[in-house]
Enzyme design. Structure first.
Site, PDB file in Angstrom:
ATOM      1  N   ASP A  50       1.048  -2.138 -12.929  1.00  0.00           N
ATOM      2  CA  ASP A  50       0.598  -3.496 -12.041  1.00  0.00           C
ATOM      3  C   ASP A  50       1.629  -4.437 -12.751  1.00  0.00           C
ATOM      4  O   ASP A  50       1.970  -4.530 -13.917  1.00  0.00           O
ATOM      5  CB  ASP A  50      -0.322  -3.788 -12.239  1.00  0.00           C
ATOM      6  CG  ASP A  50      -0.892  -4.747 -11.490  1.00  0.00           C
ATOM      7  OD1 ASP A  50      -1.865  -4.710 -10.560  1.00  0.00           O
ATOM      8  OD2 ASP A  50      -0.404  -6.033 -11.440  1.00  0.00           O
ATOM      9  N   CYS A  88       5.456  -4.837   3.996  1.00  0.00           N
ATOM     10  CA  CYS A  88       4.452  -4.692   2.904  1.00  0.00           C
ATOM     11  C   CYS A  88       5.191  -4.332   1.423  1.00  0.00           C
ATOM     12  O   CYS A  88       5.999  -3.433   1.318  1.00  0.00           O
ATOM     13  CB  CYS A  88       3.739  -3.101   3.255  1.00  0.00           C
ATOM     14  SG  CYS A  88       2.617  -2.382   2.079  1.00  0.00           S
ATOM     15  N   ASN A  90     -10.140  -2.452  -4.225  1.00  0.00           N
ATOM     16  CA  ASN A  90     -10.593  -3.539  -3.307  1.00  0.00           C
ATOM     17  C   ASN A  90     -10.288  -3.415  -1.946  1.00  0.00           C
ATOM     18  O   ASN A  90      -9.281  -2.933  -1.784  1.00  0.00           O
ATOM     19  CB  ASN A  90     -10.080  -4.926  -4.086  1.00  0.00           C
ATOM     20  CG  ASN A  90     -10.200  -5.268  -5.296  1.00  0.00           C
ATOM     21  OD1 ASN A  90     -11.262  -4.755  -5.787  1.00  0.00           O
ATOM     22  ND2 ASN A  90      -9.173  -5.776  -6.146  1.00  0.00           N
ATOM     23  N   HIS A 149      -4.974   0.865  -2.605  1.00  0.00           N
ATOM     24  CA  HIS A 149      -4.800   1.370  -3.858  1.00  0.00           C
ATOM     25  C   HIS A 149      -5.667   1.212  -4.733  1.00  0.00           C
ATOM     26  O   HIS A 149      -7.055   0.504  -4.420  1.00  0.00           O
ATOM     27  CB  HIS A 149      -3.223   0.428  -4.319  1.00  0.00           C
ATOM     28  CG  HIS A 149      -4.053  -1.023  -4.348  1.00  0.00           C
ATOM     29  ND1 HIS A 149      -3.715  -1.900  -3.244  1.00  0.00           N
ATOM     30  CD2 HIS A 149      -4.285  -1.923  -5.244  1.00  0.00           C
ATOM     31  CE1 HIS A 149      -4.140  -3.103  -3.433  1.00  0.00           C
ATOM     32  NE2 HIS A 149      -4.666  -3.069  -4.807  1.00  0.00           N
ATOM     33  N   HIS A 168      -6.632   0.682  -8.654  1.00  0.00           N
ATOM     34  CA  HIS A 168      -6.304   0.209 -10.021  1.00  0.00           C
ATOM     35  C   HIS A 168      -6.879   1.012 -11.026  1.00  0.00           C
ATOM     36  O   HIS A 168      -8.289   1.115 -11.200  1.00  0.00           O
ATOM     37  CB  HIS A 168      -6.847  -1.193 -10.516  1.00  0.00           C
ATOM     38  CG  HIS A 168      -6.464  -2.351  -9.515  1.00  0.00           C
ATOM     39  ND1 HIS A 168      -5.589  -3.357  -9.866  1.00  0.00           N
ATOM     40  CD2 HIS A 168      -6.769  -2.520  -8.278  1.00  0.00           C
ATOM     41  CE1 HIS A 168      -5.520  -4.045  -8.646  1.00  0.00           C
ATOM     42  NE2 HIS A 168      -6.063  -3.577  -7.714  1.00  0.00           N
ATOM     43  N   CYS A 213       4.943  -0.787   0.325  1.00  0.00           N
ATOM     44  CA  CYS A 213       5.853   0.448   1.158  1.00  0.00           C
ATOM     45  C   CYS A 213       7.430   0.378   0.690  1.00  0.00           C
ATOM     46  O   CYS A 213       8.128   1.040   0.436  1.00  0.00           O
ATOM     47  CB  CYS A 213       5.899   0.006   2.594  1.00  0.00           C
ATOM     48  SG  CYS A 213       4.437   0.908   3.290  1.00  0.00           S
ATOM     49  N   HIS A 271       1.543   4.117   4.518  1.00  0.00           N
ATOM     50  CA  HIS A 271       0.831   3.131   4.540  1.00  0.00           C
ATOM     51  C   HIS A 271      -0.640   3.235   5.472  1.00  0.00           C
ATOM     52  O   HIS A 271      -0.683   3.502   6.518  1.00  0.00           O
ATOM     53  CB  HIS A 271       1.488   1.843   5.423  1.00  0.00           C
ATOM     54  CG  HIS A 271       1.113   0.632   5.341  1.00  0.00           C
ATOM     55  ND1 HIS A 271       1.166  -0.078   4.586  1.00  0.00           N
ATOM     56  CD2 HIS A 271       0.060   0.236   6.330  1.00  0.00           C
ATOM     57  CE1 HIS A 271       0.626  -1.439   4.904  1.00  0.00           C
ATOM     58  NE2 HIS A 271      -0.231  -1.009   5.946  1.00  0.00           N
ATOM     59  N   HIS A 291      -2.208  -2.517   1.548  1.00  0.00           N
ATOM     60  CA  HIS A 291      -2.013  -1.279   1.432  1.00  0.00           C
ATOM     61  C   HIS A 291      -2.737  -0.689   0.471  1.00  0.00           C
ATOM     62  O   HIS A 291      -2.736  -0.974  -0.934  1.00  0.00           O
ATOM     63  CB  HIS A 291      -0.430  -0.931   1.078  1.00  0.00           C
ATOM     64  CG  HIS A 291       0.284   0.231   1.015  1.00  0.00           C
ATOM     65  ND1 HIS A 291       1.425   0.689   1.545  1.00  0.00           N
ATOM     66  CD2 HIS A 291      -0.091   1.524   0.406  1.00  0.00           C
ATOM     67  CE1 HIS A 291       1.680   2.107   1.230  1.00  0.00           C
ATOM     68  NE2 HIS A 291       0.446   2.472   0.791  1.00  0.00           N
TER      69      HIS A 291
HETATM   70  P1  AMP Z   1      -5.499  -6.060  -4.995  1.00  0.00           P
HETATM   71  O1  AMP Z   1      -5.981  -7.615  -5.472  1.00  0.00           O
HETATM   72  O2  AMP Z   1      -6.393  -4.935  -5.346  1.00  0.00           O
HETATM   73  O3  AMP Z   1      -4.707  -5.893  -3.728  1.00  0.00           O
HETATM   74  O4  AMP Z   1      -4.317  -5.858  -6.042  1.00  0.00           O
HETATM   75  C1  AMP Z   1      -2.804  -6.023  -5.867  1.00  0.00           C
HETATM   76  C2  AMP Z   1      -2.100  -5.952  -7.295  1.00  0.00           C
HETATM   77  O5  AMP Z   1      -1.010  -5.582  -6.949  1.00  0.00           O
HETATM   78  C3  AMP Z   1      -2.456  -7.033  -8.079  1.00  0.00           C
HETATM   79  O6  AMP Z   1      -2.834  -6.832  -9.333  1.00  0.00           O
HETATM   80  C4  AMP Z   1      -0.927  -7.268  -8.325  1.00  0.00           C
HETATM   81  O7  AMP Z   1      -0.513  -7.789  -9.756  1.00  0.00           O
HETATM   82  C5  AMP Z   1      -0.157  -6.017  -7.974  1.00  0.00           C
HETATM   83  N1  AMP Z   1       1.315  -6.147  -7.391  1.00  0.00           N
HETATM   84  C6  AMP Z   1       1.558  -7.209  -6.446  1.00  0.00           C
HETATM   85  N2  AMP Z   1       3.046  -6.908  -6.455  1.00  0.00           N
HETATM   86  C7  AMP Z   1       3.375  -5.905  -7.169  1.00  0.00           C
HETATM   87  C8  AMP Z   1       4.776  -5.421  -7.600  1.00  0.00           C
HETATM   88  N3  AMP Z   1       5.888  -5.922  -6.750  1.00  0.00           N
HETATM   89  N4  AMP Z   1       4.847  -4.625  -8.457  1.00  0.00           N
HETATM   90  C9  AMP Z   1       3.644  -4.186  -9.125  1.00  0.00           C
HETATM   91  N5  AMP Z   1       2.262  -4.622  -8.956  1.00  0.00           N
HETATM   92  C10 AMP Z   1       2.343  -5.565  -7.874  1.00  0.00           C
HETATM   93 ZN    ZN Z   2       2.686  -0.409   2.901  1.00  0.00          ZN
END
Ligand code: AMP
Ligand code: ZN
Length: 140
Positions: free
Chosen positions: A32, A6, A90, A103, A105, A9, A48, A101
């Site tokens: 992000d 993940c 989401n 989250h 936004h 994680c 997680h 995982h």
């Molecule tokens: P979701 O579509 O809600 O799962 O959003 C996942 C978000 O995680 C997206 O906006 C990605 O740009 C962001 N994301 C993915 N990998 C990373 C990372 N390594 N560091 C920061 N943000 C990330």
């Molecule tokens: Zn995780």
């Protein structure tokens, strides 16, 4: 998705880089990597959980407290153009979840920015609304 593969994680373990805006015992908030607008922050529990329905209420409260703190911060932070915010959360592939995982936004918004969602909302009758309300009420 196993905890070991993940991406969030890995960030929490310090195995991947992140730009942290806030951290406490239970929650981390970082930028992000592909922001919708500058100042787009992700708020993530350190434990997680795949999606929101798996999160214990106490953890959800700890998470949401940081969401509120970050939301207030982006309105006033230097370098963030913020005339409004969207909170996005989401769950599931069909709802655009890419990182499994859980989250939140926090997305700073301004007039004329490039964030667009095309919505074709339904127009159900009151009877249909009442039936749906009773189905959901029975599931709480
Ligand atoms: P979701 O579509 O809600 O799962 O959003 C996942 C978000 O995680 C997206 O906006 C990605 O740009 C962001 N994301 C993915 N990998 C990373 C990372 N390594 N560091 C920061 N943000 C990330
Ligand atoms: Zn995780």
């Amino acid at each position: 998705m196993s905890v070991h593969s993940c991406v969030f994680c890995k960030i929490i373990q310090g195995e991947l880089p992140s730009s942290i805006v806030h951290e406490n015992e239970h929650v981390i908030a970082f930028l992000d990597i592909n922001p919708i607008n500058p100042g787009h922050v992700l708020i993530v529990p350190k434990q997680h959980y795949g999606s929101l329905k798996e999160v214990p209420t106490e953890t959800a409260m700890q998470l949401f407290k940081v969401v509120l703190d970050v939301e207030k911060a982006v309105w006033v932070a230097d370098g963030v153009r913020c005339e409004g915010t969207n909170l996005l959360q989401n769950n599931g592939k069909s709802a655009w979840q890419d990182v499994f995982h859980v989250h939140f936004h926090v997305i700073p918004r301004y007039k004329g920015d490039n964030f667009k969602i095309k919505i074709e909302a339904g127009k159900p009758s009151r009877e249909e609304l009442d039936t749906m309300a009773s189905h959901i009420r029975d599931s709480i």
